[in-house]
Design a protein around this motif. Structure first.
Motif, short mmCIF file in Angstrom:
data_model
loop_
_atom_site.label_atom_id
_atom_site.label_comp_id
_atom_site.label_asym_id
_atom_site.label_seq_id
_atom_site.Cartn_x
_atom_site.Cartn_y
_atom_site.Cartn_z
N ILE A 6 59.94 -58.22 16.22
CA ILE A 6 59.89 -57.03 17.07
C ILE A 6 58.52 -57.03 17.72
O ILE A 6 57.51 -56.81 17.06
CB ILE A 6 60.14 -55.74 16.26
N SER A 7 58.49 -57.33 19.02
CA SER A 7 57.21 -57.48 19.70
C SER A 7 56.88 -56.31 20.63
O SER A 7 55.84 -56.32 21.29
CB SER A 7 57.18 -58.79 20.48
N ASN A 8 57.76 -55.31 20.71
CA ASN A 8 57.47 -54.11 21.50
C ASN A 8 58.43 -53.00 21.08
O ASN A 8 59.35 -53.23 20.30
CB ASN A 8 57.57 -54.40 23.01
N ASP A 9 58.20 -51.80 21.58
CA ASP A 9 59.03 -50.68 21.19
C ASP A 9 60.49 -50.85 21.62
O ASP A 9 61.39 -50.36 20.96
CB ASP A 9 58.47 -49.36 21.74
N LYS A 10 60.72 -51.55 22.71
CA LYS A 10 62.09 -51.78 23.17
C LYS A 10 62.87 -52.60 22.14
O LYS A 10 64.04 -52.34 21.88
CB LYS A 10 62.10 -52.48 24.52
N ASP A 11 62.20 -53.58 21.54
CA ASP A 11 62.83 -54.41 20.51
C ASP A 11 63.17 -53.64 19.25
O ASP A 11 63.94 -54.10 18.42
CB ASP A 11 61.93 -55.59 20.13
N ALA A 12 62.58 -52.46 19.08
CA ALA A 12 62.83 -51.66 17.87
C ALA A 12 64.30 -51.31 17.74
O ALA A 12 64.77 -50.99 16.64
CB ALA A 12 61.97 -50.41 17.87
N SER A 13 65.05 -51.40 18.82
CA SER A 13 66.49 -51.14 18.75
C SER A 13 67.20 -52.19 17.89
O SER A 13 68.35 -52.00 17.50
CB SER A 13 67.09 -51.11 20.15
N LEU A 71 57.31 -47.22 17.16
CA LEU A 71 57.87 -47.59 15.86
C LEU A 71 56.84 -47.40 14.76
O LEU A 71 57.16 -46.88 13.69
CB LEU A 71 58.37 -49.05 15.88
N SER A 72 55.60 -47.79 15.03
CA SER A 72 54.53 -47.62 14.04
C SER A 72 54.38 -46.15 13.65
O SER A 72 54.27 -45.82 12.47
CB SER A 72 53.20 -48.15 14.59
N ARG A 73 54.41 -45.26 14.64
CA ARG A 73 54.31 -43.83 14.35
C ARG A 73 55.54 -43.32 13.61
O ARG A 73 55.43 -42.50 12.70
CB ARG A 73 54.11 -43.04 15.64
N LYS A 74 56.71 -43.82 14.00
CA LYS A 74 57.96 -43.37 13.37
C LYS A 74 57.96 -43.63 11.87
O LYS A 74 58.42 -42.80 11.09
CB LYS A 74 59.15 -44.07 14.02
N VAL A 75 57.43 -44.76 11.46
CA VAL A 75 57.41 -45.09 10.03
C VAL A 75 56.06 -44.76 9.39
O VAL A 75 55.80 -45.13 8.25
CB VAL A 75 57.79 -46.57 9.78
N ARG A 76 55.22 -44.07 10.15
CA ARG A 76 53.91 -43.61 9.68
C ARG A 76 53.01 -44.76 9.24
O ARG A 76 52.33 -44.71 8.23
CB ARG A 76 54.07 -42.59 8.57
N TYR A 77 53.02 -45.80 10.04
CA TYR A 77 52.18 -46.97 9.78
C TYR A 77 50.94 -46.86 10.67
O TYR A 77 51.05 -46.65 11.86
CB TYR A 77 52.94 -48.26 10.12
N ASP A 78 49.74 -47.04 10.07
CA ASP A 78 48.55 -46.93 10.91
C ASP A 78 47.41 -47.87 10.55
O ASP A 78 46.39 -47.88 11.21
CB ASP A 78 48.03 -45.48 10.93
N VAL A 79 47.55 -48.71 9.52
CA VAL A 79 46.46 -49.57 9.11
C VAL A 79 46.98 -50.95 8.73
O VAL A 79 47.98 -51.06 8.03
CB VAL A 79 45.72 -48.98 7.88
N LEU A 80 46.30 -51.99 9.22
CA LEU A 80 46.60 -53.35 8.75
C LEU A 80 45.82 -53.60 7.48
O LEU A 80 44.62 -53.36 7.43
CB LEU A 80 46.19 -54.39 9.81
N LEU A 81 46.48 -54.09 6.48
CA LEU A 81 45.84 -54.40 5.21
C LEU A 81 44.90 -55.59 5.38
O LEU A 81 45.25 -56.57 6.02
CB LEU A 81 46.92 -54.74 4.18
#
Length: 84
Positions: A6-13, A71-81
Protein backbone atom coordinates in the motif's frame (compact mmCIF):
# COMPACT_ATOMS: atom_id res chain seq x y z
CA UNK A 1 1.03 -15.57 1.86
CA UNK A 2 1.65 -12.63 -0.44
CA UNK A 3 2.34 -9.24 1.08
CA UNK A 4 0.17 -6.49 -0.37
CA UNK A 5 1.92 -3.15 -0.89
CA UNK A 6 0.00 0.00 0.00
CA UNK A 7 1.92 3.00 -1.27
CA UNK A 8 -0.77 5.70 -0.94
CA UNK A 9 -4.18 6.34 0.56
CA UNK A 10 -5.92 5.25 -2.65
CA UNK A 11 -4.33 1.80 -2.30
CA UNK A 12 -5.86 1.52 1.19
CA UNK A 13 -8.98 0.22 -0.54
CA UNK A 14 -7.00 -3.04 -0.92
CA UNK A 15 -7.42 -3.67 2.81
CA UNK A 16 -9.89 -6.39 3.65
CA UNK A 17 -12.65 -4.65 5.58
CA UNK A 18 -15.00 -7.63 5.70
CA UNK A 19 -14.02 -8.45 9.27
CA UNK A 20 -13.49 -12.11 8.35
CA UNK A 21 -9.69 -11.87 8.12
CA UNK A 22 -6.96 -10.65 10.41
CA UNK A 23 -4.80 -7.90 8.94
CA UNK A 24 -1.14 -7.32 9.79
CA UNK A 25 -0.06 -3.81 8.76
CA UNK A 26 3.65 -3.06 8.57
CA UNK A 27 4.30 0.68 8.30
CA UNK A 28 7.63 1.68 6.78
CA UNK A 29 9.44 4.70 5.32
CA UNK A 30 12.07 5.17 2.60
CA UNK A 31 14.41 6.90 5.03
CA UNK A 32 14.12 4.14 7.68
CA UNK A 33 16.82 1.68 6.61
CA UNK A 34 15.76 -1.26 8.85
CA UNK A 35 12.30 -1.30 7.25
CA UNK A 36 13.50 -1.04 3.62
CA UNK A 37 13.58 -4.08 1.34
CA UNK A 38 16.02 -6.59 2.79
CA UNK A 39 16.25 -4.78 6.13
CA UNK A 40 15.65 -6.64 9.39
CA UNK A 41 12.06 -5.43 9.86
CA UNK A 42 11.22 -6.27 6.25
CA UNK A 43 12.68 -9.75 6.74
CA UNK A 44 10.54 -10.30 9.85
CA UNK A 45 7.42 -9.41 7.86
CA UNK A 46 8.40 -11.74 5.03
CA UNK A 47 9.11 -14.57 7.47
CA UNK A 48 5.76 -14.13 9.20
CA UNK A 49 3.96 -14.10 5.86
CA UNK A 50 5.77 -17.27 4.76
CA UNK A 51 4.99 -19.04 8.04
CA UNK A 52 1.31 -18.16 7.67
CA UNK A 53 1.15 -19.27 4.06
CA UNK A 54 -1.54 -21.86 4.84
CA UNK A 55 -3.70 -19.50 6.91
CA UNK A 56 -6.06 -17.73 4.55
CA UNK A 57 -7.52 -15.78 7.49
CA UNK A 58 -4.41 -13.62 7.86
CA UNK A 59 -3.43 -10.96 5.31
CA UNK A 60 -0.17 -8.99 5.40
CA UNK A 61 0.18 -5.40 4.20
CA UNK A 62 3.26 -3.23 3.79
CA UNK A 63 2.23 0.42 4.10
CA UNK A 64 4.41 3.33 2.99
CA UNK A 65 3.50 5.41 6.05
CA UNK A 66 4.22 8.93 4.82
CA UNK A 67 2.34 8.39 1.56
CA UNK A 68 -0.77 6.98 3.25
CA UNK A 69 -1.53 9.55 5.99
CA UNK A 70 -5.29 8.91 6.07
CA UNK A 71 -4.75 5.21 6.70
CA UNK A 72 -2.07 6.00 9.29
CA UNK A 73 -4.51 8.24 11.16
CA UNK A 74 -7.34 5.73 10.82
CA UNK A 75 -5.37 3.06 12.65
CA UNK A 76 -3.78 5.63 14.98
CA UNK A 77 -0.26 5.00 13.74
CA UNK A 78 2.20 7.85 14.22
CA UNK A 79 5.73 6.58 14.95
CA UNK A 80 8.23 4.35 13.15
CA UNK A 81 9.94 2.01 15.57
CA UNK A 82 13.67 2.47 15.78
CA UNK A 83 15.90 -0.02 17.57
CA UNK A 84 19.62 0.54 17.74
Amino acid sequence: MAIIDISNDKDASLLDSSGHNKSILFFWADWHEPSNVGGPFDMVLKTLAEQNNDDSNVQFYKVLAEEAPKLSRKVRYDVLLHIS
